[in-house]
Motif scaffolding. Sequence first.
Motif, PDB file in Angstrom:
ATOM      1  N   ILE A  45      37.789  12.431 100.550  1.00  0.00           N
ATOM      2  CA  ILE A  45      37.718  13.901 100.509  1.00  0.00           C
ATOM      3  C   ILE A  45      38.789  14.494 101.412  1.00  0.00           C
ATOM      4  CG2 ILE A  45      36.300  15.921 101.056  1.00  0.00           C
ATOM      5  CD1 ILE A  45      33.850  14.150 100.291  1.00  0.00           C
ATOM      6  N   ARG A  57      33.679  21.414  95.827  1.00  0.00           N
ATOM      7  CA  ARG A  57      33.271  20.729  94.599  1.00  0.00           C
ATOM      8  C   ARG A  57      34.486  20.128  93.883  1.00  0.00           C
ATOM      9  NH1 ARG A  57      30.579  25.388  93.299  1.00  0.00           N
ATOM     10  NH2 ARG A  57      28.647  25.443  94.441  1.00  0.00           N
ATOM     11  N   MET A  80      35.541  17.051  95.668  1.00  0.00           N
ATOM     12  CA  MET A  80      34.622  15.937  95.403  1.00  0.00           C
ATOM     13  C   MET A  80      35.007  15.249  94.091  1.00  0.00           C
ATOM     14  SD  MET A  80      32.095  15.932  97.773  1.00  0.00           S
ATOM     15  CE  MET A  80      30.480  15.691  97.148  1.00  0.00           C
ATOM     16  N   ALA A  81      35.321  16.057  93.076  1.00  0.00           N
ATOM     17  CA  ALA A  81      35.721  15.490  91.785  1.00  0.00           C
ATOM     18  C   ALA A  81      37.038  14.740  91.931  1.00  0.00           C
ATOM     19  CB  ALA A  81      35.841  16.605  90.740  1.00  0.00           C
ATOM     20  N   GLU A 127      36.714  11.460  93.426  1.00  0.00           N
ATOM     21  CA  GLU A 127      35.872  10.590  92.607  1.00  0.00           C
ATOM     22  C   GLU A 127      34.544  10.264  93.273  1.00  0.00           C
ATOM     23  OE1 GLU A 127      38.360   7.277  91.492  1.00  0.00           O
ATOM     24  OE2 GLU A 127      39.645   8.562  90.251  1.00  0.00           O
ATOM     25  N   ILE A 128      33.968  11.284  93.916  1.00  0.00           N
ATOM     26  CA  ILE A 128      32.628  11.154  94.484  1.00  0.00           C
ATOM     27  C   ILE A 128      31.647  11.324  93.325  1.00  0.00           C
ATOM     28  CG2 ILE A 128      30.970  12.117  96.127  1.00  0.00           C
ATOM     29  CD1 ILE A 128      33.523  10.884  97.434  1.00  0.00           C
ATOM     30  N   PRO A 129      30.744  10.381  93.129  1.00  0.00           N
ATOM     31  CA  PRO A 129      29.839  10.482  91.975  1.00  0.00           C
ATOM     32  C   PRO A 129      28.826  11.617  92.136  1.00  0.00           C
ATOM     33  CG  PRO A 129      29.268   8.584  93.326  1.00  0.00           C
ATOM     34  CD  PRO A 129      30.519   9.167  93.913  1.00  0.00           C
ATOM     35  N   LEU A 130      28.403  12.133  90.992  1.00  0.00           N
ATOM     36  CA  LEU A 130      27.356  13.142  90.984  1.00  0.00           C
ATOM     37  C   LEU A 130      26.041  12.511  91.441  1.00  0.00           C
ATOM     38  CD1 LEU A 130      28.087  14.821  87.529  1.00  0.00           C
ATOM     39  CD2 LEU A 130      28.596  15.760  89.778  1.00  0.00           C
ATOM     40  N   LYS A 144      24.498  17.116  90.070  1.00  0.00           N
ATOM     41  CA  LYS A 144      25.315  17.966  90.929  1.00  0.00           C
ATOM     42  C   LYS A 144      25.974  17.125  92.013  1.00  0.00           C
ATOM     43  CE  LYS A 144      22.376  21.994  90.263  1.00  0.00           C
ATOM     44  NZ  LYS A 144      21.605  23.048  90.900  1.00  0.00           N
ATOM     45  N   TYR A 145      27.005  17.703  92.615  1.00  0.00           N
ATOM     46  CA  TYR A 145      27.645  17.060  93.754  1.00  0.00           C
ATOM     47  C   TYR A 145      26.843  17.351  95.025  1.00  0.00           C
ATOM     48  CZ  TYR A 145      31.875  16.054  91.126  1.00  0.00           C
ATOM     49  OH  TYR A 145      32.769  15.564  90.221  1.00  0.00           O
ATOM     50  N   PRO A 146      27.015  16.518  96.058  1.00  0.00           N
ATOM     51  CA  PRO A 146      26.436  16.889  97.356  1.00  0.00           C
ATOM     52  C   PRO A 146      26.972  18.261  97.775  1.00  0.00           C
ATOM     53  CG  PRO A 146      27.206  14.619  97.396  1.00  0.00           C
ATOM     54  CD  PRO A 146      27.695  15.227  96.098  1.00  0.00           C
ATOM     55  N   ARG A 147      26.174  18.964  98.539  1.00  0.00           N
ATOM     56  CA  ARG A 147      26.562  20.307  98.996  1.00  0.00           C
ATOM     57  C   ARG A 147      27.440  20.205 100.230  1.00  0.00           C
ATOM     58  NH1 ARG A 147      21.310  22.307 100.981  1.00  0.00           N
ATOM     59  NH2 ARG A 147      21.394  20.187 101.728  1.00  0.00           N
TER      60      ARG A 147
END
Length: 170
Positions: free
Chosen positions: A4, A114, A117-118, A121-124, A129-132
Motif C-alpha cells: 500500500i 480503496r 488497496m486495489a 492487490e489487497i484481497p476483498l 469490501k476492502y478493509p476500511r
Amino acid sequence: MYRIFECADRIGPNKNKFINTPYIYPAILRLFYGCGTRIGETVCLKIEDVNLSDGIITLHNSKNNVSRMLPLSDSLTTYLRKYDSRVDRSGNVYFFPALHRECYSPVTIRNTFRKLMAQAEIPLLPTGKYPRIHDLCHTFAVHSLEQPIEHGLDSYCSLPALSTYMGHLL
C-alpha cells in the motif's frame, strides 16, 4: 502495508494538477499507521499542531471532544520533515493542504485508499469490501499491544496508556 505504501508513493499530481497530491497521501497513510490517528482528526491538522522539532502532534477536540498530544516515532518525524519541506501550502493553514485553502475531505482520502488497496492487490474481505482506512488505527493499537509482549511484559498493563493515547475515556 508495504504494498500500500509503495502504491501511495507512486501517486502523481491529481486531475487538477495539484502538485501536493504525491506527497499528501503517503504522509497521511503513514500517520494513520504510525500513530493510530483517525481520518477526521488527521485531515484537520493545522501547521501549528505539528511540532516536527520535538516530534509531537496535537489533536484538538478529537474523540470524546478530548485534545491530546501524540509523540511521533523518529522515523515518522523524519518522514514528515521531508514531506513538510516538499509541500506547497500557498497560504493554506492545514498540514495536509487541499486546493482553495481547505483541508482534504475524509471521503477523498477514503476513496483514494480503496484505489490503493486495489492497486496493491489487497484481497476483498468476505463481505466483498476492502478493509476500511480506520482499520489502520486498529492495526496501530494491535501493534502497540504486541510491543510489551515482545519485551516480556504484560500488555494488559499498557491498556490504560494506549486507551488515553488513542483518545478513549477510561
